[in-house]
Every structure is written in structure tokens, then in C-alpha cells.
Design a protein around this motif. Sequence first.
Motif, PDB file in Angstrom:
ATOM      1  N   LEU A  14       0.832  -1.347   0.030  1.00 59.44           N
ATOM      2  CA  LEU A  14       0.041   0.130   0.083  1.00 59.44           C
ATOM      3  C   LEU A  14       0.839   1.235  -0.083  1.00 59.44           C
ATOM      4  O   LEU A  14       0.317   2.228  -0.847  1.00 59.44           O
ATOM      5  N   GLU A  15       1.909   1.046   0.696  1.00 59.58           N
ATOM      6  CA  GLU A  15       2.720   2.504   1.028  1.00 59.58           C
ATOM      7  C   GLU A  15       4.134   2.470  -0.434  1.00 59.58           C
ATOM      8  O   GLU A  15       4.723   3.349  -0.296  1.00 59.58           O
ATOM      9  N   ALA A  16       3.984   1.545  -1.166  1.00 59.78           N
ATOM     10  CA  ALA A  16       4.890   1.736  -2.197  1.00 59.78           C
ATOM     11  C   ALA A  16       4.811   2.913  -3.101  1.00 59.78           C
ATOM     12  O   ALA A  16       3.490   3.187  -3.206  1.00 59.78           O
ATOM     13  N   ASP A  17       5.873   3.269  -3.883  1.00 60.48           N
ATOM     14  CA  ASP A  17       5.632   4.258  -4.780  1.00 60.48           C
ATOM     15  C   ASP A  17       4.471   3.962  -5.830  1.00 60.48           C
ATOM     16  O   ASP A  17       4.553   2.728  -6.651  1.00 60.48           O
ATOM     17  N   VAL A  18       3.789   4.942  -6.339  1.00 57.59           N
ATOM     18  CA  VAL A  18       3.143   4.593  -7.547  1.00 57.59           C
ATOM     19  C   VAL A  18       3.787   4.508  -8.831  1.00 57.59           C
ATOM     20  O   VAL A  18       4.716   5.175  -9.043  1.00 57.59           O
ATOM     21  N   SER A  19       3.568   3.532  -9.401  1.00 55.06           N
ATOM     22  CA  SER A  19       4.040   3.148 -10.752  1.00 55.06           C
ATOM     23  C   SER A  19       3.321   3.565 -11.905  1.00 55.06           C
ATOM     24  O   SER A  19       2.120   3.925 -11.872  1.00 55.06           O
ATOM     25  N   LEU A  20       4.065   3.579 -12.965  1.00 58.99           N
ATOM     26  CA  LEU A  20       3.409   4.146 -14.344  1.00 58.99           C
ATOM     27  C   LEU A  20       2.411   3.069 -14.802  1.00 58.99           C
ATOM     28  O   LEU A  20       1.446   3.481 -15.275  1.00 58.99           O
ATOM     29  N   ASP A  21       2.591   1.937 -14.582  1.00 56.89           N
ATOM     30  CA  ASP A  21       1.613   0.960 -15.015  1.00 56.89           C
ATOM     31  C   ASP A  21       0.257   1.053 -14.517  1.00 56.89           C
ATOM     32  O   ASP A  21      -0.709   0.940 -15.082  1.00 56.89           O
ATOM     33  N   GLU A  22       0.431   1.279 -13.086  1.00 54.53           N
ATOM     34  CA  GLU A  22      -0.948   1.580 -12.339  1.00 54.53           C
ATOM     35  C   GLU A  22      -1.317   2.746 -12.928  1.00 54.53           C
ATOM     36  O   GLU A  22      -2.847   2.849 -12.940  1.00 54.53           O
ATOM     37  N   LEU A  23      -0.687   3.928 -13.089  1.00 54.58           N
ATOM     38  CA  LEU A  23      -1.491   5.073 -13.294  1.00 54.58           C
ATOM     39  C   LEU A  23      -2.239   4.909 -14.838  1.00 54.58           C
ATOM     40  O   LEU A  23      -3.191   5.232 -14.965  1.00 54.58           O
TER      41      LEU A  23
END
Length: 260
Positions: free
Chosen positions: A135-144
Motif C-alpha cells: 500500500l505504501e509503495a511508490d505509484v508506478s507508471l503501469d498503475e497510472l
Amino acid sequence: MKALEIDVEELQELAESTGNRGHIGALKAKKSALADLLGISAQGALVRSRFRNISEMDASSRFFFSLERKNGQKRLIHSMRSDTGQILSESTDIRRHAVGFYSSLFQSELGEEQEVSHGFYEGLPKVEQESSAELEADVSLDELHTALQSMENGKAPGIDGLPVEFYKTMWSVMGEDLLMVLRDSLTGGQLPLSCRRAVLTLLPKKGDLMDIKNWRPVSLLCTEYKLLSKVLATRLREVMGQVIHRDQTYCVPDRSGKGF
């Protein structure tokens, strides 16, 4: 567009009176530019008119411009009744009355008490340590990108005026930059100003529209804010089952057929 129409009319007269090839060529170019501009304006009117069955109906651009104006008039407040029964017709007075009403309506009533808060939060279930790290991991480009593709087109934009379609079209150009901005914002604990502001619009409900209570407020948020919210909501969805009691089935994945 009006100036372009005048230019076309003048060139039309010159071409007909002189037969000059240069005038005829310029006339064709101006007509083409005018047609393109009219097409863009008609598309904008179609979106704003909220008419969704264009593929099933052969209608002229005039229809959509008229429908846009008609829908726009429905959302205009020409007069309002004050708390004392006075009729307000000046835009300044109407705005002041609306701001006062909704400021009072949405005023926070929270009165935090340490003992009460401590008793409420004590003993609540927690997510597993591994899930907490995810949950606290950096947001990734794939997620966006995945979140962006799942968002619907045709929604009203926020204060910056950039709709979902813009981000989908320009993703290859600006995706990395948006990711960097959102990561920096999460690290610093504060989102960009555009993500912290909303455009508030009022939609008419049933009843006497002179009464401010019969206007429903809707907050138009910027797409990047909704995009980040969707990413975080998707993450939370995967761990909901760890913190919500097993008796709760609705909207919890793997506990109901629909999920959310």
C-alpha cells in the motif's frame, strides 16, 4: 470564426468578379479552414449537449448548438429567494446567498476528543505487514496507465479544463512527468494546487428553483486527482478483506459476485 466567415465572403466576391486563380485558391483554403473550425465547434457542442446517440441519428450541427443552449439555460439561476423571502435578482446577491447556504450546510461538526478517539481506534483490525508495504509503495507508471484506461470518457473536467480524453491521447508524452509530480506530492505530503481545488456547479432538482435547497452541488475535480484516487482505491480493494468483518459481503472482493 466570424472574421473567417467575412474573409470567405470577400474572397467569394473577388473570385466571381475577376476569375483570378489566386483568389480561387485562397477561397478554397479559407473554406477548408472554416469547415474544420465549424467541425470542432460542433463536436464541442455535441459533448456539452450531453447527446450520446449521434451514431443513431442524422442531425445537423444546428441541432446540437440549440440543445447545448437549452441545457445551459436550465442550469442558470436568474433569481433566488432569500431566507427572509426577499427576491434576489443581482448575480452578486445570488452568489452570496448560495455561498452562505452551502458553507453552513457543509460546515464541519467534528469535535475531536482524545479519549473518545483512542477508544474508537483501539483494537481495530490491521492489514498484514506485507500488504502494508504494498500500500505504501511508490505509484508506478503501469498503475497510472491501467487506472486511466478504466476511466470513462465524456466526463466534465476540473479547474484546469483537461478531460480524461486529453490524458489518454497525450499519455506517451506526459505520462512520466505526471508520475514524477504525483510521487513528489505523496513524498512531500501535499498534492498540487489543482488537485486540492474543485469547480462547484449547481444542478437543478425538482421543486421550486427559487429555493436554494433545490439545487444540488456537484464538485468537478481535476483528472489527475481522480486518476491518483483510482490507483489508491485499487490498492485498497486488494486488502479490504483483511480489515472488514467477514459478515460484510457487499463491495468486498471474493465475498460477493459483483465486487465493485
